[in-house]
Design a protein around this motif. Sequence first.
Motif, short mmCIF file in Angstrom:
data_model
loop_
_atom_site.label_atom_id
_atom_site.label_comp_id
_atom_site.label_asym_id
_atom_site.label_seq_id
_atom_site.Cartn_x
_atom_site.Cartn_y
_atom_site.Cartn_z
N ASP A 56 0.93 -1.28 -0.08
CA ASP A 56 0.05 0.06 -0.01
C ASP A 56 0.93 1.17 0.04
N CYS A 57 0.45 2.04 -0.88
CA CYS A 57 1.09 3.48 -0.81
C CYS A 57 0.69 4.17 0.30
N ALA A 58 1.57 4.67 1.29
CA ALA A 58 1.14 5.44 2.37
C ALA A 58 0.68 6.99 2.37
N ILE A 59 1.04 7.35 1.08
CA ILE A 59 0.58 8.74 0.36
C ILE A 59 -0.65 8.87 0.11
N CYS A 60 -1.04 8.01 -0.99
CA CYS A 60 -2.59 8.00 -1.60
C CYS A 60 -3.30 6.97 -1.13
N LEU A 61 -2.79 6.04 -0.21
CA LEU A 61 -3.44 4.91 0.54
C LEU A 61 -4.05 3.80 -0.55
N ASP A 62 -3.42 3.76 -1.90
CA ASP A 62 -4.12 2.81 -2.62
C ASP A 62 -2.93 1.68 -2.85
N VAL A 63 -3.36 0.47 -3.27
CA VAL A 63 -2.52 -0.61 -3.53
C VAL A 63 -1.80 -0.23 -4.62
N ILE A 64 -0.21 -0.60 -4.57
CA ILE A 64 0.68 -0.45 -5.46
C ILE A 64 0.56 -1.91 -6.20
N GLY A 65 -0.10 -1.74 -7.66
CA GLY A 65 -0.12 -2.77 -8.50
C GLY A 65 1.31 -3.60 -8.66
N ASN A 66 1.18 -4.87 -9.08
CA ASN A 66 2.30 -5.57 -9.56
C ASN A 66 3.25 -4.97 -10.84
N GLU A 67 2.57 -4.34 -11.78
CA GLU A 67 3.30 -3.66 -12.99
C GLU A 67 3.33 -2.04 -12.55
N GLU A 68 2.87 -1.50 -11.62
CA GLU A 68 3.14 -0.14 -11.34
C GLU A 68 4.48 0.41 -11.04
N PHE A 69 4.87 1.45 -11.70
CA PHE A 69 6.29 1.86 -10.92
C PHE A 69 6.17 2.47 -9.63
N ALA A 70 7.16 2.01 -8.93
CA ALA A 70 7.33 2.36 -7.21
C ALA A 70 8.63 2.78 -7.07
N ARG A 71 8.98 3.62 -5.87
CA ARG A 71 10.19 4.19 -5.84
C ARG A 71 10.36 3.59 -4.05
N LEU A 72 11.70 3.30 -4.16
CA LEU A 72 12.19 2.96 -2.49
C LEU A 72 12.76 4.32 -2.06
N VAL A 73 12.60 4.71 -0.99
CA VAL A 73 13.18 5.66 -0.14
C VAL A 73 14.60 4.95 0.46
N PRO A 74 15.60 5.51 -0.05
CA PRO A 74 17.10 5.07 0.67
C PRO A 74 17.07 5.39 2.09
N GLY A 75 17.64 4.45 2.69
CA GLY A 75 17.85 4.30 4.02
C GLY A 75 16.90 3.56 4.71
N CYS A 76 15.68 4.07 4.43
CA CYS A 76 14.44 2.90 5.32
C CYS A 76 13.62 2.09 4.25
N LYS A 77 14.04 2.34 3.21
CA LYS A 77 13.56 1.32 2.03
C LYS A 77 11.88 1.11 2.06
N HIS A 78 11.21 2.35 2.50
CA HIS A 78 9.77 2.46 2.41
C HIS A 78 9.32 2.58 1.03
N GLY A 79 8.33 2.10 0.46
CA GLY A 79 7.98 1.93 -0.89
C GLY A 79 6.76 2.71 -1.22
N PHE A 80 6.73 3.42 -2.29
CA PHE A 80 5.44 4.32 -2.79
C PHE A 80 5.27 4.36 -4.20
N HIS A 81 4.02 4.69 -4.65
CA HIS A 81 4.03 4.82 -5.99
C HIS A 81 4.85 5.94 -6.40
N LEU A 82 5.41 5.79 -7.81
CA LEU A 82 6.58 6.68 -8.08
C LEU A 82 5.89 8.22 -7.94
N GLU A 83 4.75 8.44 -8.74
CA GLU A 83 4.12 9.85 -8.90
C GLU A 83 4.07 10.40 -7.46
N CYS A 84 3.70 9.55 -6.51
CA CYS A 84 3.30 10.25 -5.17
C CYS A 84 4.49 10.68 -4.21
N VAL A 85 5.47 9.75 -4.46
CA VAL A 85 6.33 9.93 -3.56
C VAL A 85 7.51 11.09 -4.24
#
Length: 115
Positions: A56-85
């Motif tokens: 789940d993307c903690a910014i938009c609260l939607d599920v990150i689909g298997n084929e959707e682009f995501a981004r990891l925050v270095p250090g903590c490794k939390h993942g979010f939708h690419l556009e959201c983060v």
Amino acid sequence: MALLFFFYLYVVFSRGRDDHHSRVVIKTARKQGLSDIQLKKLPKIVGKDLSLDINDCAICLDVIGNEEFARLVPGCKHGFHLECVDLWLSKQPFCPVCRHKLEPELFNQDENNLC
């Protein structure tokens, strides 16, 4: 006499508004987030590559689909939708979940390694 009274009210109330506006502190617009160049240096993956079971993307609260682009925050490794983060980090350089700060040294190291 009524005209003089209304003039007095105008002067008193307009003066009060001017004093109020002169005391208001105007904040200057200052960009504190990451630049576009810095954002492009961050790891980009697809949703199925997220290591956590929580997709789940903690910014938009939607599920990150298997084929959707995501981004990891270095250090903590939390993942979010690419556009959201990217939108979030362009305004403030902190992870939206744990408030881990992305220090400028993180991006300078990549440039130094290119030499």
